[in-house]
Design a protein around this motif. Structure first.
Motif, short mmCIF file in Angstrom:
data_model
loop_
_atom_site.label_atom_id
_atom_site.label_comp_id
_atom_site.label_asym_id
_atom_site.label_seq_id
_atom_site.Cartn_x
_atom_site.Cartn_y
_atom_site.Cartn_z
N ASP A 102 24.36 26.17 26.61
CA ASP A 102 23.61 27.31 27.13
C ASP A 102 22.32 27.45 26.34
N LEU A 103 21.46 28.37 26.78
CA LEU A 103 20.16 28.52 26.14
C LEU A 103 20.29 29.02 24.71
N ALA A 104 21.34 29.77 24.42
CA ALA A 104 21.56 30.21 23.04
C ALA A 104 21.73 29.01 22.11
N ALA A 105 22.43 27.98 22.57
CA ALA A 105 22.61 26.78 21.75
C ALA A 105 21.29 26.05 21.55
N VAL A 106 20.44 26.03 22.58
CA VAL A 106 19.12 25.39 22.46
C VAL A 106 18.29 26.10 21.40
N ILE A 107 18.27 27.43 21.46
CA ILE A 107 17.50 28.21 20.48
C ILE A 107 18.06 28.03 19.07
#
Length: 473
Positions: A102-107
């Motif tokens: 998810d985008l949280a992991a990318v950030i």
């Protein structure tokens, strides 16, 4: 792989023959206030799936409605199957595509690397998120809980918006329904065409069954009739337990008993009782979303809002993508407003002409901000055009916020550096997150009540024609 013992509230998914016949449940992978998510395998072909067991009937119904209205949209997680019983004895189970990141992991991965997300990568992430939100809004779906952890990512880098438990359909879905497999969708660079489909509401089916609009509405009404008592907008998946700063406050916000009972509670709002009068079924509540991404009008208690609340959340998400830090990490709703105002300036008739119509406007006032921090200072080392994208979303006046469709046409996305191809995006696994990742900060269920007002310093309380006013120095 060992199967995790089910929690006391999630035995049903293991004991339901209709699910076990078609899916192997491999263990729980996530848990929230209103749902548990399990990893599963479809027995017919071995496809890995996510089984979402929803413990709230209204939340399940809204998610099913929204995902059907958005079926075929490449940047929305597909609903592959569902299990629902009219008698209400079992929780609804939604079968969804299983996505690894998810985008949280990318950030989080970028922050740990010490390097910002490259502009070309950020553009591609933004484009896909904008396509997802544009699809929702063009299909009259208001998501109401946009945040990085709800933006799932496939192994190939495709963003898919998920978790529609708080979504609100602003009109009945339409029914032009070509049957498109979620695994046979078009290129991310091609314009999408809204797709909807309808299937039987009361039982799980192996293949989508197309219905006429009249037949669909007749069957859907039968299910909805069983849950009308919930239709005043329950705060499904609400992490912090309150809505506006005052209009739905608890004594955790303001500890003195003289304030207790002055304003209706979140529970009263959910039941449709406001000021001793019963609201119309379907009324909106400000009791939605996750605090760090919640629009100011919600923090001020608005129950008459629209798609613009999603646009504010988008601005917060993009700011976090660019800075790798949450933009407004408020510890309470009052702190949330304070942080927003300190960056963007005063919330008044000049910045938001409709502010006087908000239920709590005038009941809370902050000292005038002479020198707001500004978004440029919050997004250091990012280009003026990147900051401008965030600025176009984070407007106090909801009518001034750029729509997702407008931003998709912004020149920023057609200028060098061009967005990288989707397949070149790095997709970290969720396992790569550490304890300080933004969305682990943002799993707000453990924040507790909003009782700490010490951070505001001097607080003055005065009475006025509306009741009282709280002023923070």
């Amino acid at each position: 792989m060992a199967i995790e013992a089910p929690s006391s509230r999630s035995w049903s998914i293991y004991g339901r023959a209709e699910i076990a016949e078609r899916y192997e449940v491999l263990g729980r992978i996530g848990s929230g206030a209103y749902a548990d998510v399990y990893r599963g395998r479809r027995r017919s072909d071995g496809l890995a799936v996510a089984l979402k067991e929803v413990h709230d009937a209204q939340s399940a119904l809204r998610e099913i409605d929204a995902l059907r209205a958005l079926r075929g949209v490449p940047n929305v997680v597909p609903l592959l199957d569902h299990f629902w019983r009219d008698d209400g004895d079992d929780d609804a189970v939604l079968v969804l595509e299983l996505l690894p990141s998810d985008l949280a992991a990318v950030i989080g991965a970028a922050r740990r690397s010490g390097e910002p997300i490259p502009a070309a990568d950020a553009k591609q992430w933004m484009l896909q998120i904008l396509r997802a939100v544009d699809a929702c809004h063009r299909n009259a779906v208001m998501h109401r809980d946009l945040k990085p952890s709800n933006l799932l990512i496939s192994a190939g880098g495709v963003v898919k918006l998920a978790d529609f438990g708080q979504a609100r359909m602003l009109q009945e879905p339409s029914f032009a329904t070509p049957d498109i497999s979620p695994y046979e969708q078009g290129s991310q660079n091609e314009p999408w065409i809204p797709q909807q489909y309808a299937a039987d509401e009361t039982e799980s089916v192996k293949e989508p069954r197309l219905l006429s609009e009249d037949d669909y509405l007749r069957e859907l009404d039968g299910v909805r009739a069983k849950f009308t008592q919930y239709d005043t907008d329950k705060a499904m998946s609400l992490q912090d337990g309150d809505a506006s700063c005052l209009a739905t406050c608890s004594t955790g916000d303001i500890e003195e008993d003289r304030f207790q009972g002055s304003y209706y509670s979140c529970e009263e709002a959910e039941e449709g009782i406001v000021g001793g009068e019963e609201e119309d079924l379907g009324a909106l509540t400000s009791c939605v979303g996750t605090r760090w991404f919640r629009a100011p009008e919600l923090l001020y208690g608005s129950t008459n809002y629209g798609l613009e609340v999603d646009l504010w959340s988008l601005g917060c998400i993009f700011a976090e993508l660019l800075s790798l830090e949450p933009l407004f990490p408020g510890s309470s709703d009052l702190d949330q407003l304070s942080r927003i105002i300190s960056v963007l300036g005063d919330f008044d008739a000049e910045s938001c002409p409709s502010c006087s119509k908000l239920p709590d406007y005038g009941k809370i006032t902050f000292t005038k901000v002479e020198n707001p921090t500004g978004l440029e200072a919050c997004l250091p080392n990012r280009s003026a055009k990147e900051v401008n994208i965030v600025k176009r979303l984070l407007c106090f006046d909801p009518a001034s916020r750029a729509t997702a469709g407008e931003l998709l046409s912004d020149q920023y996305f057609t200028e060098e550096p061009l967005p990288v191809p989707v397949e070149q995006l790095r997709v970290p696994a969720r396992d790569e997150q550490d304890e300080s990742s933004p969305e682990e900060w943002g799993d707000f269920r453990d924040l507790g009540s909003d009782s700490d007002l010490d951070e505001f310093g001097t607080m003055g309380v005065t009475t006025n024609e509306k009741g009282f006013s709280i002023r923070f120095e």
